[in-house]
Design a protein around this motif. Structure first.
Motif, PDB file in Angstrom:
ATOM      1  N   ALA A  86       4.071  -3.283   1.668  1.00  0.00           N
ATOM      2  CA  ALA A  86       4.328  -2.642   0.374  1.00  0.00           C
ATOM      3  C   ALA A  86       4.476  -1.127   0.515  1.00  0.00           C
ATOM      4  N   HIS A  87       3.681  -0.507   1.385  1.00  0.00           N
ATOM      5  CA  HIS A  87       3.836   0.935   1.618  1.00  0.00           C
ATOM      6  C   HIS A  87       5.249   1.247   2.089  1.00  0.00           C
ATOM      7  N   LYS A  88       5.718   0.440   3.041  1.00  0.00           N
ATOM      8  CA  LYS A  88       7.062   0.657   3.598  1.00  0.00           C
ATOM      9  C   LYS A  88       8.129   0.380   2.540  1.00  0.00           C
ATOM     10  N   THR A  89       7.858  -0.647   1.747  1.00  0.00           N
ATOM     11  CA  THR A  89       8.793  -1.019   0.685  1.00  0.00           C
ATOM     12  C   THR A  89       8.917   0.104  -0.340  1.00  0.00           C
ATOM     13  N   ALA A  90       7.775   0.721  -0.660  1.00  0.00           N
ATOM     14  CA  ALA A  90       7.785   1.832  -1.622  1.00  0.00           C
ATOM     15  C   ALA A  90       8.694   2.948  -1.120  1.00  0.00           C
ATOM     16  N   ILE A  91       8.629   3.206   0.176  1.00  0.00           N
ATOM     17  CA  ILE A  91       9.437   4.289   0.751  1.00  0.00           C
ATOM     18  C   ILE A  91      10.928   3.937   0.712  1.00  0.00           C
ATOM     19  N   LEU A  92      11.265   2.711   1.142  1.00  0.00           N
ATOM     20  CA  LEU A  92      12.687   2.326   1.149  1.00  0.00           C
ATOM     21  C   LEU A  92      13.264   2.261  -0.267  1.00  0.00           C
ATOM     22  N   GLY A 124       6.020   5.238  -5.587  1.00  0.00           N
ATOM     23  CA  GLY A 124       4.597   4.990  -5.338  1.00  0.00           C
ATOM     24  C   GLY A 124       4.333   3.500  -5.297  1.00  0.00           C
ATOM     25  N   MET A 125       3.055   3.136  -5.314  1.00  0.00           N
ATOM     26  CA  MET A 125       2.688   1.738  -5.126  1.00  0.00           C
ATOM     27  C   MET A 125       2.654   0.940  -6.431  1.00  0.00           C
ATOM     28  N   ASP A 126       2.482   1.629  -7.571  1.00  0.00           N
ATOM     29  CA  ASP A 126       2.246   0.927  -8.829  1.00  0.00           C
ATOM     30  C   ASP A 126       3.272  -0.149  -9.187  1.00  0.00           C
ATOM     31  N   PRO A 127       4.565   0.123  -9.069  1.00  0.00           N
ATOM     32  CA  PRO A 127       5.504  -0.884  -9.563  1.00  0.00           C
ATOM     33  C   PRO A 127       5.725  -2.046  -8.610  1.00  0.00           C
ATOM     34  N   ILE A 128       5.062  -2.020  -7.468  1.00  0.00           N
ATOM     35  CA  ILE A 128       5.357  -3.047  -6.461  1.00  0.00           C
ATOM     36  C   ILE A 128       4.459  -4.260  -6.631  1.00  0.00           C
ATOM     37  N   TYR A 129       5.071  -5.408  -6.792  1.00  0.00           N
ATOM     38  CA  TYR A 129       4.327  -6.658  -6.825  1.00  0.00           C
ATOM     39  C   TYR A 129       4.044  -7.084  -5.389  1.00  0.00           C
ATOM     40  N   VAL A 130       2.780  -7.375  -5.079  1.00  0.00           N
ATOM     41  CA  VAL A 130       2.418  -7.690  -3.690  1.00  0.00           C
ATOM     42  C   VAL A 130       1.623  -8.982  -3.586  1.00  0.00           C
ATOM     43  N   LYS A 172      11.885  -3.622 -13.166  1.00  0.00           N
ATOM     44  CA  LYS A 172      11.646  -4.945 -13.739  1.00  0.00           C
ATOM     45  C   LYS A 172      10.223  -5.391 -13.440  1.00  0.00           C
ATOM     46  N   ASN A 173       9.558  -5.911 -14.442  1.00  0.00           N
ATOM     47  CA  ASN A 173       8.241  -6.505 -14.225  1.00  0.00           C
ATOM     48  C   ASN A 173       8.416  -7.831 -13.491  1.00  0.00           C
ATOM     49  N   ILE A 174       7.429  -8.184 -12.684  1.00  0.00           N
ATOM     50  CA  ILE A 174       7.518  -9.452 -11.934  1.00  0.00           C
ATOM     51  C   ILE A 174       7.753 -10.632 -12.884  1.00  0.00           C
ATOM     52  N   ASP A 175       7.195 -10.573 -14.085  1.00  0.00           N
ATOM     53  CA  ASP A 175       7.367 -11.679 -15.031  1.00  0.00           C
ATOM     54  C   ASP A 175       8.816 -11.887 -15.456  1.00  0.00           C
ATOM     55  N   ASP A 176       9.611 -10.860 -15.302  1.00  0.00           N
ATOM     56  CA  ASP A 176      10.990 -10.944 -15.768  1.00  0.00           C
ATOM     57  C   ASP A 176      12.002 -11.264 -14.680  1.00  0.00           C
TER      58      ASP A 176
END
Lengths: 432, 432
Positions: free
Chosen positions: A202-208, A218-224, A341-345
Motif C-alpha cells: 500500500a505504501h508503494k501503491t500510494a506513491i505510484l 497518502g495512505m487514507d484512500p487506499i483499501y488494503v 472511489k470508495n471501495i463500496d462503489d
C-alpha cells in the motif's frame, strides 16, 4: 578535472551497505558513463563497528549523522521507519542537501510535508528505490511515460507475499507453514505484518497513484487487504479456472474516478503479470498512448535496492553538475481526476467460496440472494468431495461484474442462511 | 507565465502524425506534470494535403523542412531512412537545435558522425523511440541502471517477427503462408526483409550494445540471421523440449569479451521472455547489481512510438528550460570491454535437425562427427514417422555447450555423409 560529488549515507544497514559497496565497486563505470566521480564521503550509523562487508577509510564512518550531512553534497537516507528518518530527511533538506531515499513508508505518510520543505529549500527528493526495488519504475512512469494519461497500474510489489503465494501454489501447503518456513529462510520478517497484511504494498501503491494522478494521496484512500486469508484451496480453485492469486495493487481511472486498492486478486495465469513468481516484482502501466507496458525485476534486497538508490544519486549528481536541481521535482501537484472511489462503489467480478450443507435447494437460495442484489453468476462449481465430519461441501461461485456494496449485501444475506456454514471467502478478480 | 517550447515535426507519416496527435491531445497533461507548454509549431512533409487524422492550423504545415527547423526549439526527425533523414538531422544540429529521432537505422549506421556534430554544436540527440517503440528502455538502461555493469541484454525487438513466430506456433503453419497473411493484415511490410531477415532487430541491438559497453559499434560486429529458415517442425520440436523459438538479440560480456548477435534462438518457454507473444517486445537487462530486469510493451505502431518520441521531447524541453542541454549526452565514449567476439568463437548449446536415411549406424556416424569436434550430445530424438516418398526420418539433436566453429566443422562433416540428406538445420539455444 572530474568533479567529485560527496555522498553521505545515513543508516549503515543492509541497503546502506549495498549502496556503499555499489558506489565503491562500480564508481569507475559510473564515472566512465557520466563523467562524475561520486565518493562515499560519510557513512553515519549508531553502530559503526559491525562488519558490513564494505571497506571504507576510518574517517568515513561516524555516529554523528547531522554533522555528516553538513559535509556532503547528497544525503542518502537509508535508516528506514518514519521517526528518526523523518528528522534526518527534514534536517538534510533544511541544510539545502538533496535527499535520496528508499523509504516508502516515510513518503507515503509524510510525502507532502517533505516535498514542501524540499521546495522551500530549492532542493529535491529522489525515491526510485521506494517502489519495486531495483526496477526503474518511478523514472519509467514519470519520465518515460510522461506523455500518457494513465489508465491503469497493476503492481505485484511485495516479494515476501509473492514468494509465499508462489510456494503455496507449487507445494500445495497453506499460508501458515509457508510463512513459518519463509521466516526461517529469511524471506519474511519475524514480524511479518507490514508485508503479509499488505501495508508495504500500500505504501508503494500510494506513491505510484500519486505520480499517476497528480495528488499526494497518502495512505487514507487506499483499501488494503493482506494475504493471510488466502488458502491453498482457493489457489487450487483459481488454478482450475485459469487464474493465479496475487497480492495486487490496482490503480485505475475511468470517467474521472480513481480507484486505489491492494488485495489478493485472481488474475489470468497466462498473462505477463500472472507469470511473475517468487520474490520478483512487476508493475504494469497502461497509458492511453503507449498501451500496456511492464517493468519487472527484483523488488527488494541489498543489491537491487542499491541499484535504484545509486541511479538516483547519479541523477542528483547530474543536477548538481548542471544546476538543474529541480528539473524533475519530487512531486508536482497536478490533479488529473475528480473523485476517489470508495471501495463500496467499485465494480468488479468476484470469486466466492462457501461451505454449505449438502442439501437440495441450497444453490437456489444462494442464487436468490445474489439475484436480489443484482449479481449474476458466471459459473458455479460444487466439488464432489465433502467434509467427512460435517457433511458440508465446498461451493465456488464466479460472478459477473457487480458493485462491491451489492456484493457485500448479498454475502451478508448468504451468511445468514441456515445451510451456509462459516464466513464466505471473497476475492476480487481482475481480468487484465 | 509558462514557457512555450516549439516543436518541429519533420516527416508527417504514421509516427509524425502520432506525435502531433499526442502533443495536441495530451499537451495539457504534459503541462500539468512538467510546467512546460509544448507546441506543435511546424510540420514539414512533401505531402501536406493527405489527411492524417490530425487537425493543425494551416500555417503549421509546410513543405520546407529547412525553414521549419530554423523556426522551432526542438526538431523531431521522423522521416525514416538514412539519406534525407541524415541531411535533416545534420542540418538541425548545425542550427543548434536538439533532435529527437525514432530512426534506428540512421543511428546504427551513422551514430558516431551525428553524435560528434551534436557535441560540436552543444546540442543533443535523443532516441528513445529507436529501440522497442513505446518501452522506455534507453532511459531504463542508461539512467535507471547506470550503476550496473551490464552482464547481458536479451531482446525480442521486432513485432513482425514475433507476430509471425507466435502465429506459426499457434496455428501450426509454416513461415511463408503466415508471412503472406501478415502482409495482408498490415503486420508485415510488402518488402519484409528489414524485419524478417533480422536487420531491424540488429539496428536496435547495435544501439543497446553501444550503450551497454560504451563504444558505438555500428552494424559491422553484429552477427545477423533472420527467421525465414524457422519451420513449424522446428517450433514443434522446440515446444516438446520446453522451448520457444524467438528472434533474439543477444548482447553479453564475459571476461572482457563482448558478443553481439541476432538470430532465431530456442529459449525456455516458462520464462518471462518466453511468454512475450504477438507483436509485443521485451528487453531483459541483467546488471551485476540489479540482477534481471525486464521491460515489456509495444515495440512499434503510431501511438506507442509517439509515446517514446514525446517523452524525449519533454526531456529535451526540460533541458532547454534548465540549460542542461547535454546533461545525459547522446552517447559518451566509455569502452568497458576488451574484445568483440567473432561468431565462430562463441560457446553455446545447439539444436540440430537432420533428415537421415532410416538405416542402422547413422546415429553412430553422427555421434562420431560430433565427438571428433568436441561436441557432446545432450539429447537425441528420432521421430517414428518417416517421409513416405524418401523413406527418410527426422532426427533432432540437442548438444551440450560447444564452440561455434567446432560445431560448424562437425556439421560440415555430417552433411557430407551419404546417409544425411539436405542441409542440417541449426539453431542456437539460450538457457536464460
Amino acid at each position: 578535472m572530474t568533479k567529485e560529488i560527496k555522498v553521505g549515507i545515513i543508516g549503515f544497514g543492509t541497503v546502506g551497505a549495498g549502496v556503499a559497496e555499489n558506489l565503491i565497486n562500480n564508481g569507475e563505470v559510473i564515472e566512465k558513463r557520466t563523467g562524475l566521480k561520486i565518493i562515499v564521503s560519510k557513512i553515519a550509523d549508531l553502530d559503526i563497528t559491525t562488519d558490513r562487508g564494505v571497506t571504507v577509510a576510518a574517517d568515513v564512518l561516524t555516529t554523528d549523522a547531522y554533522k555528516a550531512m553538513e559535509e556532503v553534497d547528497i544525503v542518502a537516507e537509508l535508516v528506514g521507519g518514519t521517526t528518526i528518518a523523518k528528522d534526518f530527511t527534514l534536517a538534510a533538506l533544511k541544510l539545502g542537501k538533496p535527499v535520496v531515499t528508499a523509504n516508502k513508508a516515510l513518503l507515503a505518510e509524510y510525502g507532502e510535508e517533505l516535498f514542501s520543505v524540499a521546495e522551500e529549500n530549492g532542493v529535491n527528493i529522489y525515491y526510485e528505490a521506494s517502489v519495486a526495488g531495483g526496477i526503474p519504475i518511478i523514472k519509467g512512469l514519470r519520465e518515460g511515460l510522461v506523455s500518457n494519461r494513465i489508465e491503469r497500474v497493476y503492481g505485484i510489489m511485495n516479494g515476501t507475499c509473492n514468494y509465499i503465494l508462489t510456494r503455496m501454489e507449487n507445494e500445495g501447503l497453506d499460508f501458515e507453514p509457508i510463512l513459518k518456513d519463509a521466516q526461517e529462510l529469511g524471506y519474511a520478517e519475524a514480524e511479518p505484518s507490514l508485508d503479509v497484511d499488505g501495508f508495504d504494498t500500500a505504501h508503494k501503491t500510494a506513491i505510484l497513484a500519486s505520480l499517476a494522478y497528480g495528488e499526494w494521496f497518502g495512505m487514507d484512500p487506499i483499501y488494503v487487504e493482506g494475504i493471510r486469508d488466502v488458502s491453498v484451496m482457493d489457489i487450487e480453485f483459481a488454478k482450475e479456472l485459469g487464474y493465479k492469486i496475487k497480492l495486487l495493487a490496482i490503480i485505475k481511472e475511468a470517467n474521472g474516478e480513481v480507484e486505489v486498492r491492494v488485495h489478493p486478486t485472481l488474475i489470468p495465469s497466462n498473462t505477463m503479470l500472472g507469470n511473475i513468481s517468487d520474490v520478483f516484482n512487476g508493475v504494469m502501466v497502461t497509458g492511453d498512448t503507449v498501451d500496456d507496458t511492464l517493468f519487472y525485476g527484483r523488488g527488494a534486497g541489498r543489491e537491487a535496492t542499491a541499484s535504484a538508490v545509486v541511479a538516483d544519486i547519479v541523477d542528483v549528481a547530474l543536477n548538481l553538475q548542471y544546476g538543474s536541481h529541480r528539473r524533475v521535482p519530487a512531486f508536482k501537484l497536478n490533479p488529473q481526476y475528480n473523485k476517489l472511489k470508495n471501495i463500496d462503489d467499485i465494480e468488479t467480478r468476484y470469486y466466492l467460496r462457501l461451505q454449505v450443507a449438502d442439501k437440495v435447494g441450497v444453490v437456489a437460495q444462494l442464487s436468490k440472494a445474489l439475484g436480489e442484489n443484482n449479481i449474476s453468476i458466471s459459473s458455479i462449481v460444487q466439488k464432489e468431495t465433502k467434509d467427512e465430519e460435517s457433511g458440508n461441501v465446498s461451493l465456488k461461485i464466479i460472478t459477473h461484474k457487480a458493485i462491491e456494496k451489492e456484493l457485500k449485501a448479498a454475502v451478508s444475506k448468504i451468511e445468514s442462511l441456515a445451510d451456509v456454514c462459516d464466513k464466505v471467502k471473497i476475492f476480487r478478480i481482475e481480468d487484465i
